[in-house]
Scaffold this active site. Structure first.
Site, PDB file in Angstrom:
ATOM      1  N   LYS A 188      36.769  22.952  58.750  1.00  0.00           N
ATOM      2  CA  LYS A 188      37.536  23.912  58.291  1.00  0.00           C
ATOM      3  C   LYS A 188      38.562  24.345  57.385  1.00  0.00           C
ATOM      4  CE  LYS A 188      42.178  25.011  61.454  1.00  0.00           C
ATOM      5  NZ  LYS A 188      42.716  24.613  62.664  1.00  0.00           N
ATOM      6  N   SER A 210      43.688  28.495  65.835  1.00  0.00           N
ATOM      7  CA  SER A 210      43.119  28.731  64.397  1.00  0.00           C
ATOM      8  C   SER A 210      42.158  28.465  63.940  1.00  0.00           C
ATOM      9  CB  SER A 210      44.858  27.709  63.392  1.00  0.00           C
ATOM     10  OG  SER A 210      44.624  26.684  63.574  1.00  0.00           O
ATOM     11  N   SER A 229      44.609  24.494  69.151  1.00  0.00           N
ATOM     12  CA  SER A 229      43.746  25.048  68.043  1.00  0.00           C
ATOM     13  C   SER A 229      42.269  25.068  67.571  1.00  0.00           C
ATOM     14  CB  SER A 229      44.177  25.188  66.306  1.00  0.00           C
ATOM     15  OG  SER A 229      45.187  25.552  66.487  1.00  0.00           O
TER      16      SER A 229
END
Lengths: 494, 98
Positions: A80, A155, A179
């Site tokens: 990420k 997210s 997330s």
């Protein structure tokens, strides 16, 4: 039918000589390019990946100077874009960091590198990890591979989309209020949020420091265990890192669940839960019961306050953390300004997107004189009640189960004009972060999403530091079901 | 507390505290958003928390102490490469003093 492209399966192929890390790397980058439509990646690190893969191949063939190998040696993974990567830009999904290149690796990145994993790129995400749809990324929204008209969740949306589309077997994520688990549920994959303190936060761009935790998105629980074992560990650079024995999750997967007690909080099955999602979750629980688990009712009465509690504490911490973005030491600086104060204000106005500004303002407000006690302090007291509820529930059960999300993936744009509706996505997940507990989302069925079938996630919550227990339950579920093996339409799941 | 409603002027005050410049149009839009968010947050007011100790942090341990000794090497030049404006090892900002 070839074996699924999991870490575990690819590790066997690397050892049998069926493939090499360089071949896997080439194939992975080909897949990423072929699925540019998903917008799952912000940066692809092709050259560095081939160099790392070459070193892994040397180790695997015994020509690497006798270094030790692990299950992850030579396996392509992605990070990420919230994790700092030495020499590779780290944007956090924001214009503010669009050109920022760190001079160090996050501990998670360093640990996975040391385990031999090959990083092929950085995945898309909601800006500063604030969002539940990946639509808040400066680099554009990522798509859900099950239906491009729906969101992948957020997210960690790029990580979830990439693993669901089988571009690679694993990606890292972070989970502040859901997330990792919410995008894993929306994309039909496995997502693990470890206990607070289990995995170092050093080098992870901070959103809400008392809630943030790094974890993994994978196809199977078996692979999540491999990732956790490599990522976890004490780190003196994170003052909240826990000096605990390693999770050894991969070594303790084969547990019986006969006699396991699963607590079902009525609060997770009430109003707002889509009946089709509820039916899938109930069917999954029936499978676990058939395998020997006992289902008991537990109560989490304070969890009804978890959304307002979370949306006070997280923005409060974010407003403080994000004050570092001032256009002085790193990141974006506005082009035109008159004086220092205006430089700060314009830099932040132009560098941050709408949701980040909203949360900074909410956080500033709840911490400001006259409102601090009514909001921030009050939320911290509610947080105590929420954590106490879990402690009481775990006196009656080994793990807690429910749906990960109240609905399946929603349409793109559906909630962008209504922040409160977007926040309600975290209704089952945020209480876990407030209490610092580990939790897992695993594929548990499908519902009709209008344009086709969309995945449903089963949420399993464990006591503090009980990741191995959670992953054992998830692994057993994945031995008796095949939801996790289902790949999106048009994706080669093998 | 009654559902609090944000005026564009209230938003302007918070934005100044947060060092965010907003146009008048943005302030109006954020006033609507923040009012709706605040009405969600106001739900916490319904719970009696008179004798509850705040939970600041979910960590199970107190913060560690360590010896007061240098643990990191000086990498100023590397770190300053990420800065928008640097000269002779110093960060450049607009003039503050006349």
């Amino acid at each position: 039918m070839p074996a699924a492209r999991t870490i575990t399966a690819l590790a066997k192929m690397l050892r049998s000589g069926e493939t090499t890390s360089r071949d896997l790397c080439r194939e992975t980058i080909g897949r990423i390019r072929a699925r540019a439509d998903l917008n799952a990646f912000i940066t692809v690190t092709e050259d560095a990946a081939f160099a790392e893969a070459g070193r892994a191949d040397a180790l695997l063939s015994g020509k690497g100077g006798g270094g030790a190998t692990t299950t992850l040696t030579g396996i392509p993974i992605a990070h990420k874009d919230i994790f700092s990567t030495l020499g590779v830009r780290t944007t956090c999904g924001s214009r503010m960091l669009a050109d920022y290149t760190p001079a160090f690796d996050a501990t998670v990145v360093a640990n996975l590198k040391a385990a031999g994993a090959v990083t092929v790129g950085k995945t898309n995400m909601d800006e500063f990890a604030m969002g539940s749809s990946n639509e808040n990324s400066f680099f554009g929204a990522a798509a859900n591979p099950w239906d491009a008209g729906t969101v992948p969740g957020g997210s960690s949306g790029g990580s979830a989309a990439a693993v669901a589309a089988r571009l690679l077997p694993a990606a890292t994520g972070t989970d502040t209020g859901g997330s990792i688990r919410q995008p894993a549920a929306f994309c039909g994959i496995t997502g693990l949020k470890p206990s607070y303190g289990r995995v170092s936060r050093h080098g992870m761009v901070a959103f809400a420091s008392s809630l943030d935790q790094a974890g993994a998105l994978t196809v199977t629980c078996e692979d999540a265990a491999v990732m956790l074992d490599a990522m976890a560990g004490f780190d003196s650079r994170d003052s909240t890192s826990v000096d605990a024995p390693p999770p050894c999750a991969a070594g303790s997967l084969d547990q019986t669940i006969a006699g396991l007690t699963i607590g079902l909080p009525a609060e997770f099955f009430g109003d707002g839960l889509d009946p089709a999602v509820a039916a899938s979750v109930q069917a999954a629980l029936a499978e676990l019961e058939k395998a020997g688990a006992r289902l008991v009712d537990v109560a989490l009465p304070s969890s009804e306050n978890s959304i307002p509690c979370y949306y006070i504490i997280a923005p409060a911490e974010a407003s403080s953390n994000l004050s570092r973005f001032d256009g002085v030491r790193y990141g974006f600086r506005a082009g035109q300004f008159d004086g220092l104060a205006e430089m700060y204000e314009k830099t932040r106005a132009e560098g941050f997107g709408a949701e980040v500004k909203r949360r900074i303002m909410v956080g500033t407000y709840v911490l400001s004189a006259g409102y601090y006690d009514a909001y921030y302090l009050k939320a911290l007291k509610l947080r105590r009640l929420i954590a106490d509820d879990f402690a009481r529930a775990f006196e009656q059960c080994d793990v807690i189960a429910g749906p990960t999300t109240p609905t399946c993936a929603f349409r793109r744009g559906a909630k962008m004009d209504d922040p409160v509706a977007m926040y309600l996505n975290d209704i089952y997940t945020s209480s876990v972060n407030l209490a610092g507990l580990p939790a897992l989302s695993i594929p548990a069925g499908f519902v009709n999403g209008g344009g086709g079938e969309l995945p449903v996630g089963l949420h399993l919550i464990g006591p503090y530091m009980a990741e191995a227990k959670l992953l054992g339950v998830g692994h057993r579920f994945q031995q008796i079901t095949d939801w996790h093996e289902r790949a999106p339409p048009g994706v080669d799941g093998g | 507390m009654a559902a609090m409603s944000f005026s564009p002027a209230d938003v302007g005050k918070v934005a100044r505290l947060a060092r965010l410049s907003l146009s008048a149009g943005e302030a109006r839009a954020y006033a609507g958003d923040l009012s709706r968010i605040l009405s969600l947050l106001d739900r916490v007011d319904a719970v009696d928390t008179a004798h509850i100790t705040p939970l600041w942090h979910p960590g199970r341990q107190s913060l560690r102490m360590r010896a007061d000794s240098v643990s990191e090497e000086n990498r100023r030049e590397e770190f300053q490469q990420a800065a928008p404006a640097v000269e002779r090892g110093l960060y450049l900002v607009p003039r503050v003093l006349g």
